[in-house]
Each structure stands twice: as structure tokens, then as C-alpha cells.
Design a protein around this motif. Sequence first.
Motif, short mmCIF file in Angstrom:
data_model
loop_
_atom_site.label_atom_id
_atom_site.label_comp_id
_atom_site.label_asym_id
_atom_site.label_seq_id
_atom_site.Cartn_x
_atom_site.Cartn_y
_atom_site.Cartn_z
N TYR A 1 40.10 41.29 37.57
CA TYR A 1 39.08 41.00 38.61
C TYR A 1 38.82 42.54 39.48
CZ TYR A 1 40.61 36.16 38.06
OH TYR A 1 41.03 35.07 37.45
N GLU A 2 39.87 43.24 39.53
CA GLU A 2 39.67 44.40 40.35
C GLU A 2 38.82 45.26 39.48
OE1 GLU A 2 39.84 47.39 43.24
OE2 GLU A 2 40.22 45.26 43.62
N ALA A 3 39.17 45.54 38.29
CA ALA A 3 38.42 46.14 37.47
C ALA A 3 36.89 45.78 37.41
CB ALA A 3 38.71 46.25 35.88
N ALA A 4 36.65 44.60 37.64
CA ALA A 4 35.28 44.07 37.45
C ALA A 4 34.38 44.74 38.80
CB ALA A 4 34.95 42.52 37.52
N ARG A 5 35.30 44.39 39.97
CA ARG A 5 34.75 45.07 41.08
C ARG A 5 34.30 46.41 41.24
NH1 ARG A 5 38.04 40.60 43.39
NH2 ARG A 5 39.87 41.88 43.02
N ARG A 6 35.21 47.24 40.51
CA ARG A 6 35.14 48.57 40.32
C ARG A 6 33.92 49.30 39.44
NH1 ARG A 6 40.74 51.73 40.92
NH2 ARG A 6 41.67 50.61 42.49
N MET B 1 37.13 32.48 40.77
CA MET B 1 37.55 33.89 41.09
C MET B 1 36.73 34.81 40.23
SD MET B 1 41.80 33.23 41.45
CE MET B 1 42.05 34.87 41.62
N ALA B 2 36.72 34.69 38.79
CA ALA B 2 35.90 35.57 37.93
C ALA B 2 34.56 35.83 38.63
CB ALA B 2 35.78 34.98 36.75
N ALA B 3 33.69 34.72 38.89
CA ALA B 3 32.26 34.91 39.64
C ALA B 3 32.20 35.59 40.98
CB ALA B 3 31.71 33.22 39.76
#
Length: 817
Positions: A762-767, A793-795
Motif C-alpha cells: 500500500y505504501e509502495a503504491a502511494r509513493r 484498502m488497495a483502492a
Amino acid sequence: MPDRTEHPPPATESLYRQIVESAIDYAIVSFDLQGRVTSWNEGARRVLGWTEAQMRGQPVHRFFTPEDVAAGAVEEEMRTAEQTGHALDERWHQRSDGGRFWASGELMPLKGDGNAAPIVGFVKILRDRTEHRLQEARLRDLNDTLKASEARLQLALDVGGMGIWQYDLKTRAGRWWPGMDSLHGLPAGTRSMHLDAYFELVHPDDCQRVVSSVSDAIANKSGHHVEYRVIWPDGSVRWLESRSNLVMNLDSEPIALSGVCLDISRRKRVESDLKFLAEASAELAGLADYQSTLEKIAQLAVSHFADWCAVDMVADNGLLQRVTLAHSDPARRQLVQDLQRRFPLQAGRIAGAGPWHVLRTGQPQRVAELTDEMLNQAVAEPEYRAALQSLGLRSYLGVPLTVRNHTLGVISFALAESGRRYSPQDEDLAQDLARRAAVAIENATLLHALQQSDRAKDVFLATLAHELRNPLAPVWNGLSIIKRVPGDTERVQQVAGMIERQVGQLARLVDDLLDVSRITTGKIELKKERTDLASVLRSAVETSRPHIEAAHHALSVHLPNEPVEVEADPVRLAQVFSNLLNNSAKYTRPGGKIDLQVTAEPQRLVVTVRDNGAGIPTEMLGKVFTLFTQITHPAERSQGGLGIGLSLVDGLVRLHGGSVEARSEGLDKGSEFVVILPRAAQAPPEPAATAEPEKAEDAGERRRILVVDDNQDAAATLAELLQMLGSEVAVAHDGLGAVDQVRQFLPDVVLLDIGLPDINGYEAARRIRAIEGVRQPRLVALTGWGQNQDKEMAAAAGFDEHWTKPVDPQRLQDLAG
């Protein structure tokens, strides 16, 4: 004391003096005609306080009160004694210290020798009667007070439920003040009763205790305190509490017993009720089998609360079933049980009353006075009515066993030979008991269900291990074969097909488990649309056909000629019918028959899946849709299964507003599952929409895909497969590495695992979404977590899609493009 008309025989002076001095309880004083003291005995010193030396020659007026002296009382006594021979008086006298005392006295004249001799003086004899005077005054004051305040006392006694009494211990005659009559149910105005007659009012079981209490009070010169029952003229019983004190005379001898009586029937009833509830609660606390526990509760009720007690529970068919019946007389209990067999419990048998009425209304019913007229109106059957009348029932109380607005049954109490009648307080007690019993019954039921569920889960876990090992074994064996014959292309392709099938089976097992979880937690989402049921069934048949054909079953399908539409999620609905078809294929011997039929009705559609297979035991028909239910132990079955398929069917059908029912005539007689769905309302035809051509991908361009997974084997095999499918692939094994690769590799798609060793997916996706100056890739969460909250949470983290492992190879083919 010498006779007042005759002179005593001659005596010597010394003898006379000896007699006078020995009378120490009497003050004997002689004085002359002028009132001067001439003799003073020891008794006078004790009573009056002066010595003879102090008083000789002193006026006798000194031990009279100043008031009497001023009034000439001394002279008046002397004149009376002179005229009549003696003078009697009771008055206050005065001691040497100025204190006063009440005394009775007699004054007699003294003469010389011979009857005709003149009077030479007088002798005064006094006795201290102060205590006697005070005791009489206290009694007079008590009587005067009682008489003066009788009206007020009556009110106070009535309000307090009290009565006052006094008994003369010599004559045993009694006096009653207001209130005693009403305490004993006697006519108003009853003001006296002999003590022996009173004992006849006392309950025989308590009489000796009351008699002993009175005797002990007299013997010990103390009051008494006793609680006992009395029987009223109408036969009813009341509890009284009696407290008393002894009345003593001046010689400290008991002469009377005075006390109060208090009606404590209500207190005794509350004590009995609390004891009953405590004993009942103790029984209910250990409830495991509600049948035996309710029998104990009914027996306790008969001891404390009722002459009859019956408990009726709602059976699975909705009818009342008698669980227990209690009465102190086994013969009368058997009589009612015989009556019950002749006239079973049924609605309407007793109009407007009884257990069925309580069950229908969900409210308690109290009939304080049950008369023959009421029975005539409520019971139409003469024979049944006569049987009820023979029981002598006089009061009825029925309360529902209700918990969370659900009525489990009814407890009925009845009074007959005891003569009591049910009061509103009795109704409160019965409801309290019913609430405790209902909660205990529900808890016991839940505990039983939990135990059953635990047993089912044990079977499920054993079955799950079995079902997982089944596909894992050929996968493992297949991999060993490939390692040994890597160059044998045909053999490798054959094994690869087998592995693909077994992995698909594993994926379906996991998906079924997740679907059941989503249904039970209310988190499954249906994508409903107007759907032709026939197309749904054809899809289900195609899905199940391999299983049916593998077992060489004959399948017949009967669909309506007209379109039959439902508002449904076509994928989920096809899952329902494929599960039912697979179930029939699994539990039917090879070469069996399976029939799929649709019946169209105006408001609903009935789909029947029928087979001639193993069948279902009658006792299991209502349980086959319960999660983890297995008709036989998994080790005894030749077919696999987790016991979740039919539970999944039931849940999905209910979500579509329908119902499903299992039917069977028993083992080896086949099974039939009937699904009923609401039919979609007729809708006007919609204009055909012009489909826009999809934008084609640029031909010949290789798609760049970044695979991120900390499991190196999983990442490597997935990357190799994508490369085989024509994609350009890069690999990262942690979240920070994935962010760097996006900057350098510029992927079109990122398949990103969630559980990573440094930062999570999740944090990697946000970055990644925060990187500027690069074309944003399509982010796909690739994970083993597939709940709705995981998708949410993924979305929220910026993912475009959420895929669960393992991924269907066809999906990867589409991704690689």
C-alpha cells in the motif's frame, strides 16, 4: 393485726415490744392525745428514716406532708379512730430526707385497762406501697391512653397490619384491641378470646411452637417473639409475628402478657419467592439439558408457588409440545397425562386462555378466580370441560418464555387445593422466572450449537487438509516428473495440463471459502442485471459438464420455450446451479441420471435438480444447508467436499430473494433440490445501443511489466511466464526497490504484492503515485488477501485493480496482450 372490736389478751410489756420490733416491714408508731410520739419501732426507722431517739416527744405531723398537715388530716384521722375504733387511709407521707412515698395506713386508739377506760393515745401502722401505686398508675395510664386514642390507634394498626393484645396469666382471659380481629379474619369488634381458644386458631404445624414460646416467656420472666401461621374461618392461611412483654406485680411475679401481632404474610411470601428464585436460578445456572432442568424448575414451583406446573415448548413444526408436568400427587399427575393423551394441546381447544393464548399474544395471562362459568365459555368440548372441572382448578397463570422477542415456549401455573389465588405480585415473580429460564434455555441451545459447530469445524479442518492434499499430491508428483524428463515435450505438456487443473481446483476451494465468509458477514456484492435464466442454466451446465461426463451420468435439461428473466447476478446464479449439479454428480453412482427442470409460474420460477443418487437421511434434510455439515464422516465417503457447497447455495439464493429446499425419501432413494426465484417484472424493450469499437492496442509493441514479490520463486516463475507471453519484464523484491524500478524501467503495469519486507504494498503504491515526470503505470495488487476491506484498502492506496493469488493464466495472457 388484732381484731378491731375486741381487745387482745393481756400480754407483758416486753412481749408486746418484741412483736412490734420484729415487724420490720411496717412502721408502728404510737403517740399521745397531743400527737407527740411515745414509741417508734425498727420498721418506722426503715420506712420513715428517723430513729426513735429523734422522734420520741416529736409531733407525729413530721411524717405527714405539709399539705395534709395544713388540711388537718392528722386530727381528722384521730377523730375517726376515736369514733369508730380505727381509721384507714392511703396517702402520701414524708421521709426524714424530704422524699415522699405512698403508704397504706391504719390508726387505732389506745386505752387504759378495761374496755371502759378512756383513750390515752393512738397507734399508727404504715406500709410502703409506692411501687404498687406506680404499677397501678402505669396500668391506668395505659388503659386511659388506649381508650383516649382508640380511633387513632385503629387507623395506625390497620395501616401497619398490627393488633394489640393482653392476657391475664391467672385466668388466661384475653383482651384484644382494634386490629386483632382483622388479623385473624374474625368479625369486627371481637375484643376478647381465651388463650386456649386462641391456640385453636394457630396452624397445627406451628401450635406447639407458639405454646412453648409463651411458656418460656413466663418461666424466664421475659417477653416472647415467634412467627407462626393462623387459619382463617374461610380456610386461608396467614403468617403472623407476635412480640410481647411480661407485666409484673410488686412482688416481681408475672401477672399478664401484653404484646402486638403483625401480619407478615407478604414478607413471608417474598422470602419464599426469593428462595424459589434462588433455587431455580441455581438449577438454571447448570443447565445443559433443558428437558431435565425444566422438570426440576416445575417441581420447585409446585413446592413454593403452585399446585400444578406445566412447561410447553415450541417444536420445529411450530406446535406446542409438553416438556414436563408437575404435581405433588403422582396419581393426579398421571390423571392429567392421560387427559393430555386424549385431548392433545392444540390451538383453540381453550378459547382465549391457556398456553396457546399466551404463545399467540406473547403476553402473560393471569386468571385470579377461575370459575365454572369461565370454563363453560372457554371449552366447547363437554368431555374435556368436565375433565378440567374435576381437577378443581381455581386460579391460572401463564407466562411466555421469551428472549429477544422470540417466544420459546410457555410456563403454566395453576392453583387448586391450596386455596390460594394468584396476585399481580405472583405474576411479576412468574415473569422473572420465565425470563431467567428463557435466557438459560437460549444459552444452552447456543452452547449446544457451538459444540456442534466445533465438531463440524473439526471435521471441516480434517476434510480441508484432505482436499488440499489431493491436488497438491499430483502437483508435487508432476513437478518431479518434469525435473526427470525436461526434454520430453509431450510428457511435460501432459503434466503441465494436469498441474493447471489441480491448481484450478485449489483456487476454487479457496474461492468457495471466501464466498461463504462474505455471505455470512453480509459483505458479498451482487451485480444484478436483467438476465435470462435459461442462459444462466446453460452456463452452469457447461461448467459442470466435465464432472457429469466423467461419471458417465445421463443429464436431461428441460427449459421453457419462452424467455424467463430474473433480476440476478448471472455469475453468482450460475455458481448456484453448477454447485447443485456438481453435488448430484458427486453423490450419484456412475451411470446415474440427473434431471434439470424449470417451471415458470406467474410470479416465480422453480428450478429443480433431481438425481437418483445416494439420497439424504430424513433427519438431515433440515441441516444440509448448514455450514460444514457432512452427512457422513469424510473418511467414510468416496467423494471429496468441504461441506460448504450447499451452504453457499443457500446463501446466494437468499441474497437473490429466493429459497432452496432439499427433498429425499431417504438413503439410496435419490435427492431433489428445489430453487425458487422471484420472476422479473415485464419491462419495455430498450433501443439497441450502438457499440463503440474498443481502442486497439498498438500492434507489435511489447508491454513492460514490473513484478514485485518478496517470494523469489513466485516472482521468478511469474516473470518467466509473462516473458513467454511476449512481455518485457523486470523484477523487484521489496517496496523501495519497486519505487526505484518504476522511475528507471517505466513499466506499463506493476503487479505489486502487499506483504513486503520493508514498506508494504500500500505504501509502495502511494509513493509510486507521487512520482512526478513519469507516465503512471497500471497498478495491480497481487495478493493472497481477498476480503472486501482488502480491496477497499488497495483502492485507497491508488491501485487500479485487486487480484488474488493464484492468477488464472488466461488473465495473464490478456494482461501481456
